[in-house]
Design a protein around this motif. Structure first.
Motif, PDB file in Angstrom:
ATOM      1  N   LEU A 145      42.747  44.141  34.908  1.00  0.00           N
ATOM      2  CA  LEU A 145      42.077  43.367  35.955  1.00  0.00           C
ATOM      3  C   LEU A 145      41.522  44.264  37.052  1.00  0.00           C
ATOM      4  N   TRP A 191      41.773  30.253  34.850  1.00  0.00           N
ATOM      5  CA  TRP A 191      42.915  30.958  34.259  1.00  0.00           C
ATOM      6  C   TRP A 191      43.165  32.317  34.907  1.00  0.00           C
ATOM      7  N   VAL A 192      42.163  32.883  35.583  1.00  0.00           N
ATOM      8  CA  VAL A 192      42.331  34.217  36.174  1.00  0.00           C
ATOM      9  C   VAL A 192      43.328  34.176  37.334  1.00  0.00           C
ATOM     10  N   ASP A 193      43.377  33.079  38.091  1.00  0.00           N
ATOM     11  CA  ASP A 193      44.311  33.018  39.224  1.00  0.00           C
ATOM     12  C   ASP A 193      45.767  33.105  38.758  1.00  0.00           C
ATOM     13  N   LEU A 197      46.850  34.913  36.260  1.00  0.00           N
ATOM     14  CA  LEU A 197      47.108  36.327  35.987  1.00  0.00           C
ATOM     15  C   LEU A 197      47.282  37.123  37.279  1.00  0.00           C
ATOM     16  N   TRP A 198      46.366  36.909  38.241  1.00  0.00           N
ATOM     17  CA  TRP A 198      46.431  37.664  39.495  1.00  0.00           C
ATOM     18  C   TRP A 198      47.676  37.300  40.301  1.00  0.00           C
ATOM     19  N   ASN A 210      37.183  33.093  38.367  1.00  0.00           N
ATOM     20  CA  ASN A 210      37.949  32.019  37.740  1.00  0.00           C
ATOM     21  C   ASN A 210      38.021  32.144  36.230  1.00  0.00           C
ATOM     22  N   ASN A 211      37.039  32.843  35.643  1.00  0.00           N
ATOM     23  CA  ASN A 211      36.974  32.924  34.190  1.00  0.00           C
ATOM     24  C   ASN A 211      36.448  34.291  33.756  1.00  0.00           C
ATOM     25  N   PHE A 212      36.314  34.471  32.458  1.00  0.00           N
ATOM     26  CA  PHE A 212      35.908  35.752  31.886  1.00  0.00           C
ATOM     27  C   PHE A 212      34.550  36.203  32.417  1.00  0.00           C
ATOM     28  N   ASP A 240      33.101  35.427  35.271  1.00  0.00           N
ATOM     29  CA  ASP A 240      33.208  35.810  36.689  1.00  0.00           C
ATOM     30  C   ASP A 240      33.719  37.237  36.861  1.00  0.00           C
ATOM     31  N   LEU A 241      34.588  37.677  35.938  1.00  0.00           N
ATOM     32  CA  LEU A 241      35.128  39.030  36.040  1.00  0.00           C
ATOM     33  C   LEU A 241      34.015  40.075  36.013  1.00  0.00           C
ATOM     34  N   PRO A 293      38.662  39.478  44.213  1.00  0.00           N
ATOM     35  CA  PRO A 293      39.761  38.513  44.258  1.00  0.00           C
ATOM     36  C   PRO A 293      40.648  38.714  45.493  1.00  0.00           C
TER      37      PRO A 293
END
Length: 198
Positions: free
Chosen positions: A13, A42-44, A46-47, A145-147, A149-150, A156
């Motif tokens: 990340l 889903w990213v939140d 993980l972070w 928020n998602n792949f 956006d990364l 973040p």
């Protein structure tokens, strides 16, 4: 397995942008507690887990994620446990209460469905914290928020609020209602604070 996955995720990340973590000292409390975080993708998830290291989070996750053998294997190694969101019953709080009694951290996304809009909070976090007599640490997240956006390299950020304790001077039902109001207000305040900081 948890630490291996978490630290590997942290490295991956961070390639897309390092996270700003504010007021983490609010989560430096002894014993078990519930983390209630805003949820937009889903990213939140993980972070949040990465930002809490070296503490582990035991996530409540919808039971559908455990239907696939591979996903079930992964979720269990990431300390997640299933919950039936459509038919919650007494057994729903049995696992998190046991974890909290063992002085562990339980992660819940009280808005339930992922959304960027303000939605009424579901009662799970307050119900569990109230019955287990542990505090809730409110947390707000802003960022990818998602792949997709990364790759946009959206910065973040996570902010931890002060622990919310259930009142010992009110009847349980009233105390839990008060806790619900406090949590809703604090999550909104934290989200606004993130907007100001970024």
């Amino acid at each position: 397995m948890y630490y291996l996955a978490a630290y590997l995720l942290k490295i991956i990340l961070s390639l897309f942008g390092r996270i700003n973590v504010y007021q983490k000292e609010n989560a430096a409390i002894p014993g078990g507690f519930v983390i209630a975080c805003t949820h937009t993708g889903w990213v939140d998830i993980l972070w949040l887990g990465v930002s809490m290291l070296p503490k582990k989070i035991h996530y409540m996750a919808k039971k559908e994620l455990f239907q696939s053998k591979l996903l079930k294997w992964l979720m269990e190694r990431l300390n997640a446990f299933p919950v039936d969101r459509e038919n919650p019953g007494p057994s729903t709080i049995k696992v998190p209460r046991r974890l909290l009694a063992e002085q562990k951290v339980v992660g819940i996304f009280p808005s339930g469905t992922r959304t960027s809009e303000e939605v009424p909070l579901k009662r799970g976090a307050v119900t569990i914290a109230g019955h287990a007599k542990v505090p809730i640490v409110p947390v707000a997240y802003k960022g990818p928020n998602n792949f997709t956006d990364l790759f946009k390299r959206i910065k973040p950020s996570i902010i931890y609020g002060k622990p919310i304790y259930i009142s010992e001077h009110l009847p349980r039902k009233q105390a839990m209602e008060e806790m619900m109001v406090q949590l809703n207000q604090e999550l909104s305040n934290l989200q606004n604070r993130l907007d100001e900081l970024n």
